[in-house]
Design a protein around this motif. Structure first.
Motif, PDB file in Angstrom:
ATOM      1  N   THR A  17      47.580  49.454  35.193  1.00 26.44           N
ATOM      2  CA  THR A  17      48.475  49.132  36.307  1.00 26.44           C
ATOM      3  C   THR A  17      49.876  48.836  35.769  1.00 26.44           C
ATOM      4  O   THR A  17      50.060  48.578  34.573  1.00 26.44           O
ATOM      5  N   ALA A  18      50.843  48.845  36.679  1.00 31.83           N
ATOM      6  CA  ALA A  18      52.222  48.577  36.279  1.00 31.83           C
ATOM      7  C   ALA A  18      52.362  47.201  35.645  1.00 31.83           C
ATOM      8  O   ALA A  18      53.112  47.006  34.689  1.00 31.83           O
ATOM      9  N   VAL A  19      51.620  46.232  36.172  1.00 28.21           N
ATOM     10  CA  VAL A  19      51.671  44.878  35.623  1.00 28.21           C
ATOM     11  C   VAL A  19      50.856  44.782  34.338  1.00 28.21           C
ATOM     12  O   VAL A  19      51.303  44.210  33.338  1.00 28.21           O
ATOM     13  N   GLY A  20      49.658  45.352  34.365  1.00 29.69           N
ATOM     14  CA  GLY A  20      48.751  45.236  33.222  1.00 29.69           C
ATOM     15  C   GLY A  20      49.299  45.823  31.947  1.00 29.69           C
ATOM     16  O   GLY A  20      48.994  45.341  30.847  1.00 29.69           O
ATOM     17  N   GLY A  21      50.108  46.855  32.070  1.00 29.27           N
ATOM     18  CA  GLY A  21      50.661  47.495  30.879  1.00 29.27           C
ATOM     19  C   GLY A  21      51.566  46.578  30.084  1.00 29.27           C
ATOM     20  O   GLY A  21      51.783  46.805  28.882  1.00 29.27           O
ATOM     21  N   ASP A  70      38.510  38.853  32.738  1.00 28.39           N
ATOM     22  CA  ASP A  70      37.434  37.878  32.934  1.00 28.39           C
ATOM     23  C   ASP A  70      37.480  37.300  34.348  1.00 28.39           C
ATOM     24  O   ASP A  70      36.439  37.136  35.003  1.00 28.39           O
ATOM     25  N   LEU A  71      38.685  36.988  34.822  1.00 25.56           N
ATOM     26  CA  LEU A  71      38.821  36.389  36.146  1.00 25.56           C
ATOM     27  C   LEU A  71      38.437  37.374  37.252  1.00 25.56           C
ATOM     28  O   LEU A  71      37.745  37.002  38.206  1.00 25.56           O
ATOM     29  N   VAL A  72      38.873  38.616  37.114  1.00 25.82           N
ATOM     30  CA  VAL A  72      38.532  39.621  38.129  1.00 25.82           C
ATOM     31  C   VAL A  72      37.036  39.888  38.130  1.00 25.82           C
ATOM     32  O   VAL A  72      36.391  39.913  39.193  1.00 25.82           O
ATOM     33  N   PHE A  73      36.463  40.054  36.954  1.00 28.80           N
ATOM     34  CA  PHE A  73      35.031  40.339  36.870  1.00 28.80           C
ATOM     35  C   PHE A  73      34.218  39.158  37.378  1.00 28.80           C
ATOM     36  O   PHE A  73      33.203  39.323  38.060  1.00 28.80           O
ATOM     37  N   GLY A  74      34.670  37.950  37.066  1.00 26.87           N
ATOM     38  CA  GLY A  74      33.988  36.758  37.565  1.00 26.87           C
ATOM     39  C   GLY A  74      34.075  36.648  39.081  1.00 26.87           C
ATOM     40  O   GLY A  74      33.123  36.234  39.738  1.00 26.87           O
ATOM     41  N   LEU A  75      35.235  37.038  39.623  1.00 30.25           N
ATOM     42  CA  LEU A  75      35.398  37.030  41.075  1.00 30.25           C
ATOM     43  C   LEU A  75      34.418  37.990  41.737  1.00 30.25           C
ATOM     44  O   LEU A  75      33.765  37.641  42.728  1.00 30.25           O
ATOM     45  N   ILE A  76      34.316  39.185  41.196  1.00 25.76           N
ATOM     46  CA  ILE A  76      33.412  40.193  41.769  1.00 25.76           C
ATOM     47  C   ILE A  76      31.974  39.671  41.778  1.00 25.76           C
ATOM     48  O   ILE A  76      31.287  39.705  42.802  1.00 25.76           O
ATOM     49  N   GLU A  77      31.508  39.180  40.641  1.00 26.08           N
ATOM     50  CA  GLU A  77      30.129  38.699  40.560  1.00 26.08           C
ATOM     51  C   GLU A  77      29.944  37.401  41.344  1.00 26.08           C
ATOM     52  O   GLU A  77      28.840  37.108  41.814  1.00 26.08           O
ATOM     53  N   GLY A  78      31.001  36.634  41.517  1.00 28.47           N
ATOM     54  CA  GLY A  78      30.911  35.395  42.272  1.00 28.47           C
ATOM     55  C   GLY A  78      30.640  35.618  43.753  1.00 28.47           C
ATOM     56  O   GLY A  78      30.180  34.710  44.448  1.00 28.47           O
ATOM     57  N   ALA A  97      46.588  53.529  39.243  1.00 30.08           N
ATOM     58  CA  ALA A  97      45.561  52.623  38.730  1.00 30.08           C
ATOM     59  C   ALA A  97      45.267  51.488  39.699  1.00 30.08           C
ATOM     60  O   ALA A  97      44.122  51.034  39.808  1.00 30.08           O
ATOM     61  N   GLU A  98      46.300  51.010  40.399  1.00 33.16           N
ATOM     62  CA  GLU A  98      46.095  49.923  41.354  1.00 33.16           C
ATOM     63  C   GLU A  98      45.102  50.324  42.441  1.00 33.16           C
ATOM     64  O   GLU A  98      44.229  49.539  42.816  1.00 33.16           O
ATOM     65  N   ALA A 130      41.981  40.068  46.673  1.00 34.50           N
ATOM     66  CA  ALA A 130      42.102  38.890  45.805  1.00 34.50           C
ATOM     67  C   ALA A 130      42.162  39.294  44.338  1.00 34.50           C
ATOM     68  O   ALA A 130      42.926  38.730  43.550  1.00 34.50           O
ATOM     69  N   ALA A 131      41.381  40.305  43.957  1.00 39.17           N
ATOM     70  CA  ALA A 131      41.375  40.785  42.567  1.00 39.17           C
ATOM     71  C   ALA A 131      42.745  41.335  42.188  1.00 39.17           C
ATOM     72  O   ALA A 131      43.251  41.081  41.084  1.00 39.17           O
ATOM     73  N   LEU A 132      43.357  42.089  43.101  1.00 37.62           N
ATOM     74  CA  LEU A 132      44.679  42.645  42.819  1.00 37.62           C
ATOM     75  C   LEU A 132      45.728  41.542  42.675  1.00 37.62           C
ATOM     76  O   LEU A 132      46.670  41.650  41.867  1.00 37.62           O
ATOM     77  N   ARG A 133      45.572  40.468  43.419  1.00 32.30           N
ATOM     78  CA  ARG A 133      46.503  39.337  43.286  1.00 32.30           C
ATOM     79  C   ARG A 133      46.341  38.671  41.919  1.00 32.30           C
ATOM     80  O   ARG A 133      47.331  38.224  41.308  1.00 32.30           O
ATOM     81  N   ILE A 134      45.103  38.574  41.460  1.00 37.82           N
ATOM     82  CA  ILE A 134      44.856  38.011  40.118  1.00 37.82           C
ATOM     83  C   ILE A 134      45.559  38.851  39.061  1.00 37.82           C
ATOM     84  O   ILE A 134      46.170  38.325  38.116  1.00 37.82           O
ATOM     85  N   VAL A 135      45.473  40.158  39.221  1.00 36.59           N
ATOM     86  CA  VAL A 135      46.113  41.056  38.258  1.00 36.59           C
ATOM     87  C   VAL A 135      47.625  40.913  38.329  1.00 36.59           C
ATOM     88  O   VAL A 135      48.332  41.034  37.315  1.00 36.59           O
ATOM     89  N   GLY A 136      48.127  40.612  39.524  1.00 36.09           N
ATOM     90  CA  GLY A 136      49.569  40.469  39.690  1.00 36.09           C
ATOM     91  C   GLY A 136      50.196  41.625  40.433  1.00 36.09           C
ATOM     92  O   GLY A 136      51.422  41.756  40.508  1.00 36.09           O
ATOM     93  N   VAL A 137      49.361  42.471  41.001  1.00 35.18           N
ATOM     94  CA  VAL A 137      49.851  43.635  41.743  1.00 35.18           C
ATOM     95  C   VAL A 137      50.277  43.192  43.132  1.00 35.18           C
ATOM     96  O   VAL A 137      49.496  42.555  43.837  1.00 35.18           O
TER      97      VAL A 137
END
Length: 208
Positions: free
Chosen positions: A154-158, A170-178, A97-98, A201-208
């Motif tokens: 993802t391993a973290v998201g679960g 929300d943070l990842v989606f906002g980053l993408i559109e930003g 998933a990552e 950066a998105a993966l870091r937000i997720v914690g991966v």
């Protein structure tokens, strides 16, 4: 009598825009993209769009119903390819998933940064809140949910609580559109550079 004069048969074109070879609706969308992002949506008239596309205003209405029709299609064009990519990634039960999340982030950013006009700035228009744009909002919501599903896989998201999962989505989606706004200030930077950095950066937000 023959038509030996060589005059072109068909819709008249504006002198300032040579024949591009595009279909009329595509030509109108190209003209609208240019004018909406440079002059502004409210300041652009249907007559200006028609003239920029090389046709009379009356002819324009054979292909579109007006400015809202053009705006809705332009908005959806910034989302539907990413949604198609997201659906394929969600159906992939082999790739981690990552990695699938990274692929989606990069594809989404490259789409938003593609083309000669920064269509993403159209998201900020107050007119986009109108019911006419429900189709765009529905597609965008489905794309955001795809991000949520990939993050959850993802391993973290679960292990995230529902509220935390929603926040990170929300943070990842906002980053993408930003990226739209960052790209506007650095249009010369290649889209692939934005895509790579944003995905990491998105993966870091997720914690991966």
């Amino acid at each position: 009598m023959g038509t030996s004069s060589g005059r072109r048969v068909g819709r008249p074109r504006a002198a300032q825009r040579p024949d591009s070879g595009l279909e009329p609706r595509a030509e109108l969308l190209t003209a609208a993209a240019e004018l909406f992002t440079t002059r502004g949506y409210a300041a652009t008239t249907t007559r200006a769009v028609a003239e920029r596309a090389g046709m009379r205003q009356a002819s324009m209405y054979h292909y579109v119903s007006g400015k809202e029709d053009l705006l809705a299609e332009l908005l959806e064009s910034t989302v539907t390819p990413s949604l198609a990519c997201a659906r394929e990634l969600l159906a992939d039960d082999v790739t981690p998933a990552e990695e699938r999340l990274r692929v989606l982030c990069r594809a989404d950013v490259e789409l938003l940064c593609a083309g000669p006009h920064n269509l993403g700035v159209l998201y900020l228009l107050p007119e986009v809140r109108a019911e006419r744009f429900a189709g765009f909002h529905a597609v965008r919501a489905e794309l955001k949910d795809a991000y949520r599903q990939l993050i959850a896989a993802t391993a973290v998201g679960g292990g995230l609580a529902k509220g935390e999962l929603e926040l990170r989505t929300d943070l990842v989606f906002g980053l993408i559109e930003g990226v739209i706004l960052v790209h506007r200030s650095e249009p010369e930077r290649p889209a692939r550079e934005f895509a790579r950095a944003t995905a990491e950066a998105a993966l870091r937000i997720v914690g991966v």
